[in-house]
Design an enzyme around this catalytic site. Structure first.
Site, PDB file in Angstrom:
ATOM      1  N   ASP A   1       0.148  36.018  30.809  1.00  0.00           N
ATOM      2  CA  ASP A   1       0.017  36.985  31.885  1.00  0.00           C
ATOM      3  C   ASP A   1      -1.028  36.593  32.925  1.00  0.00           C
ATOM      4  O   ASP A   1      -1.496  37.434  33.674  1.00  0.00           O
ATOM      5  CB  ASP A   1      -0.325  38.371  31.321  1.00  0.00           C
ATOM      6  CG  ASP A   1      -1.726  38.435  30.729  1.00  0.00           C
ATOM      7  OD1 ASP A   1      -2.358  37.377  30.575  1.00  0.00           O
ATOM      8  OD2 ASP A   1      -2.195  39.549  30.433  1.00  0.00           O
TER       9      ASP A   1
ATOM     10  N   CYS B   1       3.182  21.000  39.569  1.00  0.00           N
ATOM     11  CA  CYS B   1       3.778  19.953  40.407  1.00  0.00           C
ATOM     12  C   CYS B   1       4.033  20.411  41.838  1.00  0.00           C
ATOM     13  O   CYS B   1       4.008  19.603  42.760  1.00  0.00           O
ATOM     14  CB  CYS B   1       5.086  19.455  39.796  1.00  0.00           C
ATOM     15  SG  CYS B   1       4.881  17.966  38.794  1.00  0.00           S
TER      16      CYS B   1
ATOM     17  N   CYS C   1     -13.005  40.897  58.271  1.00  0.00           N
ATOM     18  CA  CYS C   1     -13.724  41.990  58.911  1.00  0.00           C
ATOM     19  C   CYS C   1     -13.243  43.344  58.402  1.00  0.00           C
ATOM     20  O   CYS C   1     -14.010  44.306  58.349  1.00  0.00           O
ATOM     21  CB  CYS C   1     -13.592  41.898  60.430  1.00  0.00           C
ATOM     22  SG  CYS C   1     -14.412  40.445  61.114  1.00  0.00           S
TER      23      CYS C   1
ATOM     24  N   ASN D   1       1.744  49.920  26.996  1.00  0.00           N
ATOM     25  CA  ASN D   1       2.613  48.855  26.484  1.00  0.00           C
ATOM     26  C   ASN D   1       3.847  49.394  25.755  1.00  0.00           C
ATOM     27  O   ASN D   1       4.837  48.685  25.592  1.00  0.00           O
ATOM     28  CB  ASN D   1       1.856  47.958  25.504  1.00  0.00           C
ATOM     29  CG  ASN D   1       0.648  47.278  26.106  1.00  0.00           C
ATOM     30  OD1 ASN D   1      -0.351  47.049  25.425  1.00  0.00           O
ATOM     31  ND2 ASN D   1       0.710  46.953  27.393  1.00  0.00           N
ATOM     32  N   LEU D   2       3.775  50.639  25.298  1.00  0.00           N
ATOM     33  CA  LEU D   2       4.769  51.120  24.346  1.00  0.00           C
ATOM     34  C   LEU D   2       6.146  51.339  24.947  1.00  0.00           C
ATOM     35  O   LEU D   2       7.130  51.460  24.205  1.00  0.00           O
ATOM     36  CB  LEU D   2       4.277  52.428  23.702  1.00  0.00           C
ATOM     37  CG  LEU D   2       2.923  52.347  22.988  1.00  0.00           C
ATOM     38  CD1 LEU D   2       2.632  53.651  22.264  1.00  0.00           C
ATOM     39  CD2 LEU D   2       2.870  51.182  22.015  1.00  0.00           C
TER      40      LEU D   2
ATOM     41  N   LYS E   1      -2.565  42.764  19.328  1.00  0.00           N
ATOM     42  CA  LYS E   1      -1.145  42.546  19.601  1.00  0.00           C
ATOM     43  C   LYS E   1      -0.566  41.477  18.685  1.00  0.00           C
ATOM     44  O   LYS E   1       0.540  41.619  18.154  1.00  0.00           O
ATOM     45  CB  LYS E   1      -0.949  42.133  21.065  1.00  0.00           C
ATOM     46  CG  LYS E   1      -1.002  43.268  22.061  1.00  0.00           C
ATOM     47  CD  LYS E   1      -0.610  42.783  23.457  1.00  0.00           C
ATOM     48  CE  LYS E   1      -0.570  43.948  24.437  1.00  0.00           C
ATOM     49  NZ  LYS E   1      -0.141  43.522  25.787  1.00  0.00           N
TER      50      LYS E   1
ATOM     51  N   ASP F   1      -2.566  35.683  20.918  1.00  0.00           N
ATOM     52  CA  ASP F   1      -2.737  36.667  21.989  1.00  0.00           C
ATOM     53  C   ASP F   1      -4.119  37.278  21.872  1.00  0.00           C
ATOM     54  O   ASP F   1      -4.570  37.617  20.778  1.00  0.00           O
ATOM     55  CB  ASP F   1      -1.672  37.766  21.920  1.00  0.00           C
ATOM     56  CG  ASP F   1      -1.595  38.558  23.215  1.00  0.00           C
ATOM     57  OD1 ASP F   1      -2.571  39.259  23.541  1.00  0.00           O
ATOM     58  OD2 ASP F   1      -0.571  38.476  23.912  1.00  0.00           O
TER      59      ASP F   1
END
Length: 617
Positions: free
Chosen positions: A121, A165, A177, A60-61, A76, A52
């Site tokens: 992610d 696929c 525009c 995140n907690l 992490k 990661d």
């Protein structure tokens, strides 16, 4: 009684032994990743590697339970490893705080694993892992969640659909525009900063991307022509990149001159609030609030949720523009056609988009946003639900047991739909590969070569086109790496450049397409693996893999009986098409702009949330 005796009783001695000795790769330590790592260490797996790139953020907690407040700003991957080992200290976990696309994670590295599990992610990384697993012929478990919806599926080379696929649904799109001339909301300013300005300065321009801006009608022809003139002027300014005047020129062009041009269109502002141009000299005169007061991308406190002042936006614009310019110029010294692409986790890119979108919002009297909000909007991030992540992580492990038993026929694409009770987990059979897929229906090779010495000419003439010396006999070819054209019959500038000089190193993927009309070869993907030496002094490269002819996929292994490819969804879910995005394929993780007068909205698929964006739905 050992702590794992209950696991052995549940799995049976044979599967338990396989689980103990299997090496597993987990890509991503976010919402799904934390739950998955915990499940793995409690399910008998002993050999786990975790990758990661991110650091822990305060936001995140609330769902990534392996992290606590004291871990903010730490890796992490490393913290997840430490926390997971408390559940079972007898497990060997190797953590990497790195990008899965780094050269160290090449195809040989992927081949070390019995199974790969994605908890990523972003779309680009998912596609990369998909390609590497195909090249290494390693099964991949793909997953994702969005709110109360989730999905898990399995990808196996030549037997099931791969990540690419099926075409992805249309991205959310906005009228060109509106974006370029009459923004009315913060998202319009953010899309302008990310998809237009950032691309014009550091990436591929809209014209080079065959942009829909080229389409016009009698009602917007004049405006489209003006926008083309803007784009051409910005191209000329780009030539000044790296000079001390570059920030001033960019600022004056997009925040002063372009706005003044818009104000000349009197009819446009009869019913709209008139924009107010910004002047570089005026902003320079605003007292500086100091480097320590300007919050950029440090998200360990709530400061990143504070909206910057006008002077702060101005200063961050200049700093990020200089930093991105220096980075691009440095890369172009090695690779002249190098480009930068927006990444919400790139602090310079995020700072640039935040500052420029806020400056534009100030001009048009639109609410300005904090860097925290811009990151969520620019990255299409949707809040996650911890319970959904937990359920999906459990299904991933169950799927992995079937894979390790060699029972691919027992694997399913499983959906989680929290609103369809009591049938919360409907499933459908895995699909066979799409014969027209541009990824998995390629020939896949591992090319072991000394990238410091071998040139593109060696690759083209001695490996691809010369059957007499053991080459692949592809004839005339086109060679590409990502979005970059390396060679074709009309472009041979790079032939005498080494792979290393072209930045084609470990882990890079090269796509080769034959231009011969009568060629029986499918396009080929070469996964590059650097080697300094070979077994024989006369050898200078090795190739693993076979040329794939135009044929049907192999589905004979392990009595695998896939569902018909054309049946895309469970019939029971057909009624949800109009009201739910639960069964739609992933949308792309960025916006595009279109030359229509109205905003076009597209439903989200199951790919977007703060931690785990699914490639499926």
């Amino acid at each position: 009684m050992s702590r794992n005796s209950h696991i052995e009783n549940i799995l049976g001695p044979s599967l338990y032994e396989i689980v103990l000795t299997s090496r597993v790769l987990v890509v991503g330590a976010g919402g799904i990743g934390c739950e998955l790592l915990k499940n793995l260490v409690l399910s008998g797996f002993r050999l786990i590697e975790l990758v990661d790139l991110d650091t822990i953020d305060l936001s995140n907690l609330n769902r990534q339970f392996l992290f606590q407040k004291q871990h903010i700003k730490k890796s992490k991957a490393h913290v997840a490893k430490e926390s997971a080992l408390k559940f079972n200290p007898n497990v060997e976990i190797i953590s990497h705080h790195a990008n899965i696309k780094d050269p160290q994670f090449n195809v040989d590295w992927f081949k070390r694993f019995n199974i790969v599990m994605n908890a990523l992610d972003n779309l680009e990384a998912r596609r990369y892992v998909n390609s590497m697993c195909l090249a290494a012929n390693v099964p991949l478990v793909e997953s994702g969640t969005e709110g109360y919806l989730g999905q898990v599926t399995v990808i196996k080379k030549d037997m099931t659909e791969c990540y690419d696929c099926q075409p992805k649904p249309m991205r959310k799109t906005y009228a060109v525009c509106t974006i370029r001339s009459t923004p009315i909301s913060p998202i319009h300013c953010i899309v302008w900063a990310k998809s237009y300005l950032f691309s014009q300065l550091f990436g591929i321009s809209e014209e080079e991307e065959d942009s829909p801006i080229q389409e016009s009608n009698s009602e917007n022809a004049e405006e489209i022509e003006n926008l083309r003139e803007e784009t051409e002027a910005l191209k000329q300014i780009r030539l000044a990149m790296g000079t001390s005047e570059y920030p001033r020129k960019v600022f004056q062009k997009v925040f002063t001159e372009d706005i003044q041009r818009l104000l000349m269109m009197e009819d446009m502002w009869k019913t709209r609030q008139r924009p107010v141009p910004l002047k570089y000299e005026d902003l320079e005169q605003i007292p500086c609030e100091g480097e320590d007061e300007i919050e950029t991308n440090d998200s360990n406190t709530l400061k990143n949720q504070r909206t910057w002042s006008l002077r702060e936006n101005f200063d961050v614009f200049i700093r990020s523009l200089k930093s991105l310019s220096a980075r691009l110029l440095e890369e172009q010294k090695i690779k002249p056609d190098a480009l930068l692409s927006f990444d919400k986790d790139d602090s310079d890119a995020l700072n640039f988009v935040t500052a420029t979108s806020n400056l534009r919002a100030r001009i048009f009297g639109i609410e300005e946003k904090s860097i925290f909000q811009v990151k969520a909007m620019a990255g299409n991030i949707i809040p996650a639900i911890a319970t959904t992540n937990a359920v999906i992580a459990g299904i991933i492990v169950i799927q992995s047991f079937n894979i390790l038993k060699g029972r691919l026929d027992e694997c399913k694409t499983i959906y989680l739909d929290g609103v369809r009770r009591p049938n919360l987990l409907p499933s459908e059979s895995l699909k066979t590969p799409n014969l027209n897929c541009a990824v998995c229906r390629n020939s896949h090779f591992i090319l072991k070569i000394n990238t410091k010495v071998a040139t593109l000419r060696d690759f083209v003439e001695k490996i691809l086109c010369n059957h007499n010396i053991g080459g692949l006999d592809y004839g005339d070819v086109t060679v590409e790496e990502g979005a970059s054209l390396l060679y074709d019959v009309e472009y041979d500038d790079n032939l005498d450049v080494t792979f290393e000089q072209l930045k084609i190193t470990d882990g890079k993927l090269i796509r080769v397409t034959s231009e011969e009309d009568q060629s029986n070869h499918e396009p080929a993907i070469f996964a590059i693996s650097h080697r300094e030496s070979f077994n024989s002094p006369n050898d200078w490269y090795e190739i693993e893999g076979e040329v794939l002819g135009i044929s049907s996929p192999n589905t004979k292994d392990q009595d695998f009986k896939p569902a018909p490819t054309l049946k895309r969804k469970l019939e029971a879910y057909a009624e949800l098409e109009e009201t739910s995005s639960a069964l739609k394929r992933v949308q792309l993780d960025s916006e595009i702009i279109v030359p229509d007068d109205e905003i076009i909205m597209t439903e989200y698929g199951l790919d977007e949330q703060s931690d785990d964006k699914s490639g499926f739905s």
